[in-house]
Design an enzyme around this catalytic site. Structure first.
Site, PDB file in Angstrom:
ATOM      1  N   CYS A  64      35.042  51.326  39.961  1.00  0.00           N
ATOM      2  CA  CYS A  64      34.273  50.843  39.056  1.00  0.00           C
ATOM      3  C   CYS A  64      32.797  51.384  38.862  1.00  0.00           C
ATOM      4  CB  CYS A  64      34.260  49.247  39.172  1.00  0.00           C
ATOM      5  SG  CYS A  64      32.827  48.729  40.396  1.00  0.00           S
ATOM      6  N   CYS A 115      30.442  50.956  41.666  1.00  0.00           N
ATOM      7  CA  CYS A 115      30.730  51.599  42.985  1.00  0.00           C
ATOM      8  C   CYS A 115      30.716  53.047  42.713  1.00  0.00           C
ATOM      9  CB  CYS A 115      31.996  51.321  43.652  1.00  0.00           C
ATOM     10  SG  CYS A 115      32.220  49.534  44.116  1.00  0.00           S
ATOM     11  N   ASP A 173      48.849  18.187  29.860  1.00  0.00           N
ATOM     12  CA  ASP A 173      49.310  17.328  30.920  1.00  0.00           C
ATOM     13  C   ASP A 173      47.907  16.771  31.698  1.00  0.00           C
ATOM     14  OD1 ASP A 173      47.821  19.848  32.251  1.00  0.00           O
ATOM     15  OD2 ASP A 173      49.022  19.580  33.976  1.00  0.00           O
ATOM     16  N   GLN A 229      53.994  19.158  37.942  1.00  0.00           N
ATOM     17  CA  GLN A 229      52.819  18.314  38.745  1.00  0.00           C
ATOM     18  C   GLN A 229      53.587  17.631  39.905  1.00  0.00           C
ATOM     19  OE1 GLN A 229      49.676  18.488  38.723  1.00  0.00           O
ATOM     20  NE2 GLN A 229      49.302  19.391  36.712  1.00  0.00           N
ATOM     21  N   HIS A 273      32.901  44.956  38.967  1.00  0.00           N
ATOM     22  CA  HIS A 273      33.599  45.343  40.395  1.00  0.00           C
ATOM     23  C   HIS A 273      34.484  44.116  40.803  1.00  0.00           C
ATOM     24  CE1 HIS A 273      33.900  46.055  44.468  1.00  0.00           C
ATOM     25  NE2 HIS A 273      33.913  45.053  44.683  1.00  0.00           N
ATOM     26  N   ASP A 306      44.901  27.373  28.181  1.00  0.00           N
ATOM     27  CA  ASP A 306      44.644  26.104  28.736  1.00  0.00           C
ATOM     28  C   ASP A 306      44.750  25.048  27.996  1.00  0.00           C
ATOM     29  OD1 ASP A 306      44.745  24.268  30.722  1.00  0.00           O
ATOM     30  OD2 ASP A 306      43.067  25.041  31.962  1.00  0.00           O
ATOM     31  N   SER A 307      45.530  24.085  28.151  1.00  0.00           N
ATOM     32  CA  SER A 307      45.652  23.027  27.106  1.00  0.00           C
ATOM     33  C   SER A 307      44.639  22.062  27.009  1.00  0.00           C
ATOM     34  CB  SER A 307      46.929  22.320  27.561  1.00  0.00           C
ATOM     35  OG  SER A 307      46.747  21.490  28.732  1.00  0.00           O
ATOM     36  N   GLY A 308      43.494  22.070  28.083  1.00  0.00           N
ATOM     37  CA  GLY A 308      42.254  21.261  27.891  1.00  0.00           C
ATOM     38  C   GLY A 308      42.483  20.116  28.758  1.00  0.00           C
ATOM     39  N   GLY A 309      43.718  19.641  29.295  1.00  0.00           N
ATOM     40  CA  GLY A 309      43.637  18.578  30.217  1.00  0.00           C
ATOM     41  C   GLY A 309      42.867  18.346  31.415  1.00  0.00           C
ATOM     42  N   CYS A 335      36.953  51.886  45.513  1.00  0.00           N
ATOM     43  CA  CYS A 335      36.673  51.259  44.237  1.00  0.00           C
ATOM     44  C   CYS A 335      36.342  52.306  43.204  1.00  0.00           C
ATOM     45  CB  CYS A 335      35.839  50.003  44.330  1.00  0.00           C
ATOM     46  SG  CYS A 335      35.896  49.027  42.465  1.00  0.00           S
ATOM     47  N   GLY A 357      48.025  21.440  39.517  1.00  0.00           N
ATOM     48  CA  GLY A 357      47.785  20.396  40.453  1.00  0.00           C
ATOM     49  C   GLY A 357      47.361  20.880  41.911  1.00  0.00           C
ATOM     50  N   ASP A 403      45.156  33.019  37.650  1.00  0.00           N
ATOM     51  CA  ASP A 403      43.995  33.037  37.017  1.00  0.00           C
ATOM     52  C   ASP A 403      42.879  32.422  37.945  1.00  0.00           C
ATOM     53  OD1 ASP A 403      42.803  30.442  35.665  1.00  0.00           O
ATOM     54  OD2 ASP A 403      44.914  30.142  36.103  1.00  0.00           O
TER      55      ASP A 403
END
Length: 375
Positions: free
Chosen positions: A306, A309, A146, A189, A335, A92-95, A304, A216, A266
């Site tokens: 994992c 579980c 951005d 945006q 999990h 991520d650009s940090g904005g 599941c 956004g 994400d």
């Protein structure tokens, strides 16, 4: 290989099954990317993240530039070596973090001057500096710099913010260093205004990017508003490039966005929930802090695979949470990421086999059942 490439393998309605080929390996879409903000997916090792089926993780420009610094990571061989993750990494650009975390920030056409939330030191983050940091990190996918427009906001504020982000996108493209198998994504945006979103997409497409993100959203607007924006925006995005809905992580939001043509997601939700005693299951979310689980010998989710579980009971997970044992956060995080990866694998298989409608109906029907009855 030139820049990273994207192939659509199958479609059902607006939903797409695809693959992104990168310098660090493939990523099959629709895909969920676990968030590793500070060069780690919290409470997980890289091997355990990989074991869930995750192919790509996130890092963050803002956090890594402040600690330990992009220059230090570069000297140590780049972010992949630093954090022990050989697969693709998106940064991520940090904005967004500049706006949400930093103190005494000042926004100008040049960029953002801000004080670190860690030690108060002053920094200037510009599109050019963001590209430099992400290059030092060796990010597989770099995000354009951005401004994340707040919600709610006046239309004029949204329009001015979007247009500045488009100017920053052009500067990001100019500053980005192309390499085989790497790519730069632009970020659309425009808030909840369809015409502003269309203006933003047109500006980004004219610049040209390897992928296009919708930013956004998931900032407080109702779900139906988010879906309306996606209904209006996704058809405008270049069909031959991946589409990334930033920060969206509720399972029902992901399913709805896939139906509208989104490829990448994400969110911190599965990891944060894992540290706060919440487990995601096919029948909805479960709070392991509740006393109803203390004598329950059954797994959290019988479907599941994992370790939480397959090896432990709800009673044990409840005990770990109440005793504030670190293992509780580790198992529930594993999990939750497994649940998200299983959901995405199910969506990919359903699109490939042309049975997405039935998959989505079963998804909603099963969630509506609620948790299994107490013992």
């Amino acid at each position: 290989m030139t820049a990273l490439s994207f192939t659509v393998k199958a479609t059902e309605g607006k939903a797409r099954l695809g693959r992104i080929e990168t310098a660090h390996g493939p990523a099959d879409t629709p895909i969920f990317m676990p968030v590793g903000t500070a060069a780690t997916v919290k409470a997980m090792t890289p091997d355990s993240v990989r074991a869930t089926g995750a192919q790509i993780v996130l890092g963050n420009t803002y956090h890594l530039m402040l600690r330990p610094s992009a220059e230090r990571i570069a000297r140590l061989g780049g972010l992949h070596r630093f954090m022990g993750w050989s697969g693709p990494i998106l940064t991520d650009s940090g904005g967004y973090q500049v706006m949400s975390l930093s103190k005494l920030r000042k926004l100008t056409e040049e960029g953002v001057t801000f004080q670190s939330h860690i030690d108060g030191s002053r920094h200037l983050l510009t599109p050019e500096r963001s590209m430099e940091i992400q290059d030092l990190l060796d990010a597989t996918i770099t995000m354009a710099f951005d401004e994340c427009t707040p919600y709610p906001a006046e239309r004029q504020t949204v329009a001015e913010s979007m247009r500045m982000s488009m100017r920053w996108a052009e500067r990001s493209r100019a500053a980005f260093r192309p390499r085989p198998g790497y790519g730069l994504f632009g970020i659309c945006q425009g808030g909840v205004h369809g015409d502003l979103r269309a203006e933003s997409v047109a500006a980004l497409a004219a610049i040209g990017f390897e992928g296009y993100a919708v930013g956004g959203l998931a900032v407080g607007e109702p779900q139906d508003e988010m879906f309306r924006v996606l209904d209006e925006t996704c058809p405008l995005l270049p069909a031959d490039r991946p589409r990334y809905l930033m920060g969206v992580g509720k399972p029902e939001d992901i399913v709805g966005a896939v139906l509208r043509g989104i490829d990448m997601f994400d969110c911190v939700m599965p990891t944060r929930s894992g540290r706060t005693a919440q487990g995601f299951t096919r029948r909805g979310e479960v709070n392991l802090r509740n006393a109803r689980h203390r004598d329950d010998p059954r797994p959290l989710d019988s479907a599941c695979s994992c370790p939480a579980c397959t090896s432990f009971s709800r009673a044990y997970l409840h005990h770990l949470v109440r005793a504030e044992e670190i293992l509780g956060a580790m198992l529930l995080t594993w999990h939750n990421i497994q649940y998200y990866q299983d959901l995405m694998a199910g969506l990919r298989a359903a699109i490939g086999e042309q049975r997405l409608a039935a998959f989505v109906t079963d998804f909603h029907t099963t969630r509506a059942l609620g948790d299994i009855e107490p013992v």
